[in-house]
Enzyme design. Structure first.
Site, PDB file in Angstrom:
ATOM      1  CD  GLU A 179       6.210  37.441  59.960  1.00 47.75           C
ATOM      2  OE1 GLU A 179       7.263  37.323  60.614  1.00 47.75           O
ATOM      3  OE2 GLU A 179       6.153  38.074  58.892  1.00 47.75           O
ATOM      4  N   GLY A 180       3.161  34.094  64.208  1.00 41.87           N
ATOM      5  CA  GLY A 180       3.303  33.389  65.486  1.00 41.87           C
ATOM      6  C   GLY A 180       2.868  34.299  66.617  1.00 41.87           C
TER       7      GLY A 180
END
Length: 822
Positions: free
Chosen positions: A501-502
């Site tokens: 997620e990043g």
């Protein structure tokens, strides 16, 4: 001379007071006029009068809108048009994602604490609690993490079916579609309880309730899509996954090469307009068992079958598992806990346009959909993972450090152990405060995109430090794998949370400040929008008003930073806790400093700041320390054991203030010119660096709190699954720790007897028997001691295995020798 000094002092105090209070340019103009007249009358036209007159002229020019527009605003607007590159659509959508919450207050330099403190305390409903006590607890009982991770290497079908049949996949789905419609707070508490089961089960539950088909359908799906898919997702008939990342597009998801070409094709016996999809994805959680794939791709319509646009951009669609051309089922093998994750590919997969989430009118709007969902989901799932790691590290380490002895004393009494143990407790407090308060803001209707990035990076990094410290303190106990080990799997699994997620490097260097400086700043986004608008008198007038307000805010923050730095301000805070007053003042002051240095960075570095990632990261650290400190303050304000837990909360605040100071110093040391650091370092900390790391004495006090059965320890470790059983070694070590506390009076009595020479350790090691013979304990007490000793040794011992249990495939020793000898 004395008159000049007095007048100069009066002028400085007056102008600082006006700026501090944000009194505005009119008040400044009148004040400088009066001061100039007074100086001319009392001292003549000397240097002070000339200086005040020059200041009056400047104020007058700013006070007259028509002059200000011509001399300042219009040239500045023209300069911004030349310097600022136009924002791409993907950048605009990322910046526009979510909304501004407490991060906006911090960027303003004047945080309104009442706004933060007026938010309600996080809570869950009776229905949500019943689900945790019922199905969630039963699932925890069912799962054998050691078996999943080291024997099966997959999730048992019985576990998957239990999750499907009991509504776990529909926690975010509204009740009218058959879902549970639980609050984000409840979702987080459920995932926290499930942390005992490992990442495999946690991701099976968490991913469908985070970024994926369910959330995208709820927010963007057509009525027909919602009516068909949401009940199937809620009941577990469909297991979803979402495919975004590919071999050449990871963190840079907007550059995905996967395509969908609008064309004619056959669907269920009819010729329809649809999309022919070609894609290659990897790292897709649940892909191996998914029945419904959410797919992100770039939609193109070269033949103009649906409109004049040739390249629509990123689009999201739903692809059934049985679609022709979809290759799915293979698995990756991530580090740490086993969880279902793998690649999937598609070759000429044809589906109708109606499979686009939201229908054809949502073509090309996939990136906006994704970043809006991510702004919420990233504040729930990964911070909950982090808080689970920190709580489990604290519970197990505080118990083990109390039980384990070296040189005849508990290792918790060694200062070398106390520092990392206190750090685990302090970081746990920060992580949980950030999680609870940010998730509660979501409940109240916020979509905190910048805070979610702060939480993603800092909570996972802090959790990584917690489990490293836990590993160090447990030493050999944590190094040897086996069913008794409650540390190793967390230690090995942390890189997953750091990466997904990043990736954390991207999040810190590009997202926190990069997005915050435009999205959360009270003026920058408006100024940038006008800079990219067509030039007109109306545009100049709007820009002039915003620029004037921006400059006034900067001057006010500069004065606040200086006045508070000199200790001349005693702003009242909305608290009854006197020990928090200095911290409110510290964070007020540092918020003003952050606002000033942000404006200085934007003015001095302008568009170059986008490429100075190391500076951007440190500016993001300043914002993050302010945000996390604010969450700690709110958490402590709401605490039911505020007095007892204060050493932990104080450690958290002292640590965050110190880290702010470190980040500021590093920022100044690496600033591309020397003038800004020369000025800012002296004005920001006019009386020196005052924010020291937490004191040793404070860390000793924390260790005393977490190595007894205190309300603070209970609060810091609440929410975990603590039912005793063979699949829960963490509960076992905690039970033995609590048992040891009950036996402390007896153990102290025996130690005193040993020191007095009344008792010595027998050769057979049966101290309880020797104490009974010496009439130092009763029969009941002796049995308690023997039982505790058995329990203690069960905790101290590590697992061992027959070699046949460890070797995956049979081998013959002579085969090895043959290979060695050739």
């Amino acid at each position: 001379m004395m008159t000049n000094i007095v007048l100069a002092a009066i002028a400085i105090v007056t102008l600082l007071a006006l700026a501090y209070r944000g009194s505005g340019i009119t008040a400044a103009t009148l004040s400088t006029a009066i001061l100039t007249a007074a100086s001319a009358l009392l001292t003549g036209f000397g240097p002070l009068t000339v200086l005040l007159a020059a200041l009056f002229i400047v104020c007058l020019l700013f006070a007259i809108p028509s002059l200000r527009r011509q001399l300042l605003s219009k040239p500045t607007l023209s300069l911004m048009k030349r310097l600022l590159p136009p924002l791409s659509e993907t950048e605009k959508e990322a910046i526009d994602a979510g909304n501004v919450w407490w991060d906006g207050e911090l960027f303003s330099g004047k945080p309104d604490w009442q706004q933060l403190l007026s938010g309600t305390r996080p809570s869950i409903s009776d229905e949500e609690q019943a689900f945790i006590d019922g199905p969630v607890t039963e699932l925890c009982r069912m799962v054998d993490k050691w078996q999943i991770n080291h024997q099966l290497n997959r999730l048992p079908v019985s576990i998957v079916n239990y999750v499907r049949d009991n509504g776990f996949l529909g926690m975010i789905i509204p009740k009218r579609y058959g879902g549970l419609e639980f609050s984000p707070v409840a979702q987080s508490e459920i995932l926290l309880r499930l942390s005992n089961t490992g990442s495999g089960v946690s991701y099976l539950v968490g991913v469908p309730n985070s970024l994926g088909p369910g959330e995208l359908l709820i927010k963007y799906g057509t009525d027909a899509q919602k009516e068909y898919y949401l009940p199937r997702l809620a009941s577990g008939k469909e297991i979803p996954c979402f495919a975004l990342t590919g071999p050449t597009a990871g963190s840079d998801a907007t550059s995905i090469p996967d395509t969908g070409r609008v064309c004619m094709g056959e669907w269920e016996g009819e010729e329809v307009i649809g999309m022919r999809l070609n894609f290659s994805k990897r790292y897709i959680t649940l892909s191996s068992i998914a029945t419904l794939v959410g797919l992100a791709f770039r939609l193109k319509d070269p033949d103009g079958l649906i409109g004049d646009i040739k390249d629509y951009g990123i689009t999201c669609a739903l692809i059934p598992r049985d679609s022709k051309g979809l290759q799915i089922g293979r698995r990756h093998l991530p580090v740490g806990d086993v969880f279902l994750n793998g690649p999937l590919q598609g070759k000429d997969v044809f589906v109708p346009l109606s499979f686009i989430i939201g229908g054809p009118e949502m073509a090309g709007k996939g990136w906006r959909m994704l970043v809006n969902c991510l702004s919420v989901g990233r504040a729930v799932t990964l911070p909950t993972t982090a808080v689970a790691v920190s709580k489990r590290s604290l519970l197990g380490t505080s118990a083990y450090a109390s039980l384990r002895q070296q040189f005849g004393v508990s290792i918790a009494q060694f200062e070398g152990i106390q520092k990392p143990l206190a750090r685990i407790a302090g970081l746990s407090y920060i992580i949980d405060a950030a999680r609870q308060q940010t998730i509660q803001s979501i409940v109240e209707g916020n979509k905190p995109s910048v805070p979610s990035a702060i939480l993603k990076y800092h909570t996972t990094e802090m959790a990584r430090q917690c489990v490293i410290d836990a590993m160090d303190i447990h030493a050999g106990k944590a190094v040897v794998k086996g069913p008794k080990n409650y540390i190793a799997d967390m230690y090995e699994s942390m890189p997953v949370a750091i990466t997904v997620e990043g990736a954390n490097i991207l999040t810190r260097n590009l997202m926190i400040f990069g997005q915050g400086a435009t999205r959360s700043h009270p003026y920058v986004m408006q100024e940038m929008s006008l800079a990219h608008a067509g030039e007109s008198p109306e545009t100049v007038a709007k820009f002039d008003a915003i620029l004037a307000a921006h400059m006034g805010n900067t001057v006010s923050n500069f004065a606040r930073m200086l006045v508070m730095g000199l200790g001349l301000s005693r702003e009242a805070a909305v608290t009854e806790k006197q020990h928090l007053l200095p911290y409110y003042r510290h964070f007020n002051r540092l918020s003003s400093l952050f606002a000033v240095i942000t404006d200085v960075a934007l003015l001095n570095l302008n568009a170059r700041l986008k490429f100075r990632e190391m500076l951007s990261a440190r500016l993001g650290d300043l914002l993050s320390m302010l945000f996390l400190g604010s969450m700690v303050i709110k958490q402590h304000e709401e605490s039911r054991q505020a007095d007892e837990e204060w050493p932990v909360a104080q450690w958290a605040l002292d640590h965050l203030l110190h880290q702010y100071q470190v980040a500021f110093d590093q920022l100044m040391e690496n600033w591309p010119n020397r003038f800004v650091p020369l000025v800012m370092k002296r004005l920001a900390f006019p009386v020196g660096r005052r924010f020291n790391a937490p004191k040793d004495s404070l860390e000793k006090a924390i260790v005393e709190l977490v190595t007894v059965d205190s309300a603070t320890r209970t609060g810091l470790t609440s929410g975990l699954y603590m039912e005793a059983g063979a699949n829960n070694p963490l509960a076992e070590v905690n039970q033995v720790f609590l048992e040891s506390l009950l036996l402390q009076p007896i153990l102290k009595r025996l130690k005193s007897a040993v020191r007095a020479g009344e008792l010595s350790m027998p050769e057979d090691g049966d101290l309880a028997g020797a104490a009974l013979s010496a009439a130092l304990v009763t029969e009941h007490e002796a049995e308690q001691l023997r039982r505790f000793d058995r329990h203690l040794m069960a905790v101290i011992h590590v697992d061992d295995f027959d070699e046949s249990e460890l070797v995956g495939t049979p081998y013959h020793e002579h085969d090895d020798r043959k290979q060695i000898t050739g």
